[in-house]
Design a protein around this motif. Structure first.
Motif, PDB file in Angstrom:
ATOM      1  N   ARG A  13       0.826  -1.214   0.000  1.00  0.00           N
ATOM      2  CA  ARG A  13       0.000   0.000   0.000  1.00  0.00           C
ATOM      3  C   ARG A  13       0.856   1.258   0.000  1.00  0.00           C
ATOM      4  O   ARG A  13       0.551   2.238  -0.665  1.00  0.00           O
ATOM      5  N   ALA A  16       2.355   1.760  -3.420  1.00  0.00           N
ATOM      6  CA  ALA A  16       1.325   2.226  -4.355  1.00  0.00           C
ATOM      7  C   ALA A  16       1.011   3.700  -4.133  1.00  0.00           C
ATOM      8  O   ALA A  16       0.882   4.476  -5.084  1.00  0.00           O
ATOM      9  N   ARG A  17       0.887   4.094  -2.871  1.00  0.00           N
ATOM     10  CA  ARG A  17       0.559   5.484  -2.568  1.00  0.00           C
ATOM     11  C   ARG A  17       1.704   6.418  -2.970  1.00  0.00           C
ATOM     12  O   ARG A  17       1.487   7.485  -3.555  1.00  0.00           O
ATOM     13  N   THR A  20       1.598   7.028  -6.604  1.00  0.00           N
ATOM     14  CA  THR A  20       0.533   7.988  -6.917  1.00  0.00           C
ATOM     15  C   THR A  20       1.016   9.415  -6.673  1.00  0.00           C
ATOM     16  O   THR A  20       0.789  10.312  -7.489  1.00  0.00           O
ATOM     17  N   GLU A  23       3.456  10.538  -9.284  1.00  0.00           N
ATOM     18  CA  GLU A  23       2.719  10.694 -10.542  1.00  0.00           C
ATOM     19  C   GLU A  23       1.949  12.005 -10.568  1.00  0.00           C
ATOM     20  O   GLU A  23       1.855  12.662 -11.596  1.00  0.00           O
ATOM     21  N   ASN A  24       1.392  12.373  -9.420  1.00  0.00           N
ATOM     22  CA  ASN A  24       0.584  13.588  -9.344  1.00  0.00           C
ATOM     23  C   ASN A  24       1.411  14.844  -9.128  1.00  0.00           C
ATOM     24  O   ASN A  24       0.868  15.937  -9.090  1.00  0.00           O
ATOM     25  N   GLY A  25       2.718  14.664  -8.941  1.00  0.00           N
ATOM     26  CA  GLY A  25       3.537  15.827  -8.629  1.00  0.00           C
ATOM     27  C   GLY A  25       3.249  16.352  -7.234  1.00  0.00           C
ATOM     28  O   GLY A  25       3.476  17.527  -6.925  1.00  0.00           O
ATOM     29  N   ASP A  26       2.730  15.492  -6.375  1.00  0.00           N
ATOM     30  CA  ASP A  26       2.430  15.848  -4.989  1.00  0.00           C
ATOM     31  C   ASP A  26       3.747  16.047  -4.222  1.00  0.00           C
ATOM     32  O   ASP A  26       4.635  15.196  -4.312  1.00  0.00           O
ATOM     33  N   PRO A  27       3.869  17.153  -3.478  1.00  0.00           N
ATOM     34  CA  PRO A  27       5.116  17.402  -2.730  1.00  0.00           C
ATOM     35  C   PRO A  27       5.475  16.245  -1.792  1.00  0.00           C
ATOM     36  O   PRO A  27       6.659  16.006  -1.524  1.00  0.00           O
ATOM     37  N   ARG A  28       4.475  15.507  -1.325  1.00  0.00           N
ATOM     38  CA  ARG A  28       4.762  14.368  -0.440  1.00  0.00           C
ATOM     39  C   ARG A  28       5.561  13.287  -1.172  1.00  0.00           C
ATOM     40  O   ARG A  28       6.323  12.545  -0.565  1.00  0.00           O
ATOM     41  N   ARG A 109       2.116  -2.117 -11.519  1.00  0.00           N
ATOM     42  CA  ARG A 109       1.474  -0.815 -11.482  1.00  0.00           C
ATOM     43  C   ARG A 109       1.235  -0.330 -12.908  1.00  0.00           C
ATOM     44  O   ARG A 109       2.165  -0.254 -13.702  1.00  0.00           O
ATOM     45  N   ALA A 112      -0.612   5.729 -16.863  1.00  0.00           N
ATOM     46  CA  ALA A 112      -1.021   6.343 -18.128  1.00  0.00           C
ATOM     47  C   ALA A 112       0.051   7.370 -18.515  1.00  0.00           C
ATOM     48  O   ALA A 112       0.750   7.892 -17.647  1.00  0.00           O
ATOM     49  N   ARG A 114      -0.179  10.367 -19.550  1.00  0.00           N
ATOM     50  CA  ARG A 114      -0.501  11.723 -19.099  1.00  0.00           C
ATOM     51  C   ARG A 114       0.208  12.800 -19.914  1.00  0.00           C
ATOM     52  O   ARG A 114       0.792  13.747 -19.376  1.00  0.00           O
TER      53      ARG A 114
END
Lengths: 312, 133
Positions: A13, A16-17, A20, A23-28, A109, A112, A114
């Motif tokens: 998990r 996977a997170r 994500t 992929e989203n360019g999330d600072p985390r 995993r 796409a 994008r």
């Protein structure tokens, strides 16, 4: 759930997170990469590319099954195209991978593209780092169905396999530049079908035209569907790996990849900053000037570049 | 930051009819979502594992075999067992009116029967998936 610790512990998990997030360019995502990067470098990354329908997904699932049976942990990053219209995607590589999907120690995993054009997703590189840190021994990166110029996988993988199927003989001529140059091995899949020998011969003859660099890309005939020839693929990848290590090329590759890791981050960051500048209300008047030909795109780009630089 | 809703469209059990699931997968793609499709005849264990590996926001289960009362709650339980209780699970297929409340009590957030407009399913996902900021 502490994602960073989870990744280092190989928790599905958390892995996977984290993917994500990158992929989203999330600072985390960046935080996770910072925290786990020191634990990367052990996995061996193999790229698998080739035209749509050549059998990449089936082949990758066979390779993963074989390696998993030898006690290896295998991660698969399978890329499929995003719709240029809706931005959505149908990620179907898994349908052909179900034999290994529940094998312990195999993680798959789907990603796409994008909007990326090189056959991968912008975050595939960092997703591979996450799998590496999570303790996967092997990482397979499967590109979208690729024709000629989708060669990004070469910058992500240590060994690149180009998968082909018989009956596409005429394509080989068209594949002279680009994809034919990035293969460390060439796999003629569906070798149980007519024309496999001919395709193999054609590929070999094209390859003979290229300069040798201490490694002559072998051409292998396999049938992923019938599960034949898979061991020869693994053996060849191992042989190429040994060659890279012995020739010192692997170390050079790792430095190149470090450079590309940094470049990817810089590109993303600059693109964001520039785009923000471009969306500023003050710039709209300037854009109108470009549209009405009172100004030109280079001059405005210069101004925006200067501004962005000052703001970073 | 670009967030995409990720949806797993899954066919649990011994049911070979996936035209409906494919139509939905296509509708979700056209709505800008990233759709992972499992193919037919998957076990609840496979579906739960894929949902976790792919970090999906939604699992859309389709069943036309009549075994939904067994299969759907099983997927819910397995996902909860994996700590993935933040995933929205919806169901569809040939599901009798009487079973809907049972399924809802067992973790299926909504059930969509035959004839449901595609936009209804799409809008349901859009309004129920909480994307973290």
């Amino acid at each position: 759930m502490d994602v960073k610790l989870g990744v280092l512990a190989g928790d599905t998990r958390a892995v996977a997170r984290a993917i994500t997030w990158v992929e989203n360019g999330d600072p985390r995502g960046a935080e996770v990469i910072r925290g786990v990067y020191g634990s990367t470098g052990r996995a061996y990354i193999v790229g698998v590319t080739g035209s749509p329908g050549a059998g990449k997904s089936t082949l990758v699932s066979r390779l993963a099954a074989l390696l998993a049976a030898r006690g290896q942990k295998v991660g698969i990053l399978a890329v499929d195209p995003s719709s240029p219209f809706s931005g959505g995607a149908i990620l179907g590589d898994r349908v052909r991978m179900f034999d290994v999907a529940l094998t312990r120690d195999v993680y798959i995993r789907s990603m796409a593209t994008r909007g990326s054009l090189g056959g991968l997703n912008r975050a595939t590189r960092m997703a591979a780092r996450i799998l590496d840190a999570a303790g996967f021994d092997w990482i397979f990166v499967e590109t979208v169905g690729a024709g000629q110029s989708e060669v990004d996988v070469h910058d992500v993988a240590y060994t690149t396999a180009v998968v082909m199927a018989p009956g596409m003989g005429d394509d080989i001529q068209a594949m002279k530049a680009g994809i034919m140059e990035i293969g460390d091995l060439f796999i003629i899949n569906k070798a149980d079908r007519d024309g496999a020998d001919r395709t193999a011969t054609q590929v070999e003859s094209v390859l003979q035209l290229s300069m040798t660099t201490g490694w002559n890309p072998p051409v292998l005939k396999v049938s992923a569907e019938q599960n034949t020839g898979i061991e020869s693929v693994v053996d060849t990848i191992e042989r190429h790996r040994t060659h890279l290590v012995a020739s010192g090329k692997l170390d050079a590759l790792k430095i190149r990849m470090a450079k590309l890791d940094v470049l990817e981050i810089l590109k993303a960051r600059l693109a964001d900053t520039m785009k923000q500048q471009l969306d500023q209300p003050a710039v709209q008047a300037e854009l109108e000037k470009v549209a009405s030909k009172q100004s030109d795109p280079y001059s405005l780009a210069d101004i925006i570049f200067e501004e962005s630089w000052r703001n970073t | 930051m670009e967030q995409k809703i990720r949806v797993l469209v899954a066919k649990p059990g011994l049911d070979g009819h996936d035209r409906g699931a494919k139509v939905l997968a296509r509708a979700f793609m056209d709505a800008g979502m990233e759709v992972i499709y499992t193919g037919i005849r998957r076990t609840p264990e496979q579906i739960a594992e894929v949902a976790v590996q792919e970090d999906v926001d939604v699992v859309a289960l389709s069943c036309l075999s009549g075994a939904h009362n067994t299969l759907f709650p099983k997927v819910v339980d397995l996902l909860r067992g994996k700590g993935a209780d933040d995933i929205l699970i919806m169901g569809g297929g040939v599901i009798p009116e009487d079973d809907i409340s049972f399924l809802k009590q067992h973790g299926i957030s909504e059930v969509f029967g035959p004839g449901t407009p595609l936009a209804t399913c799409v809008n349901y996902i859009r309004s129920h998936v909480k994307k973290e900021a």
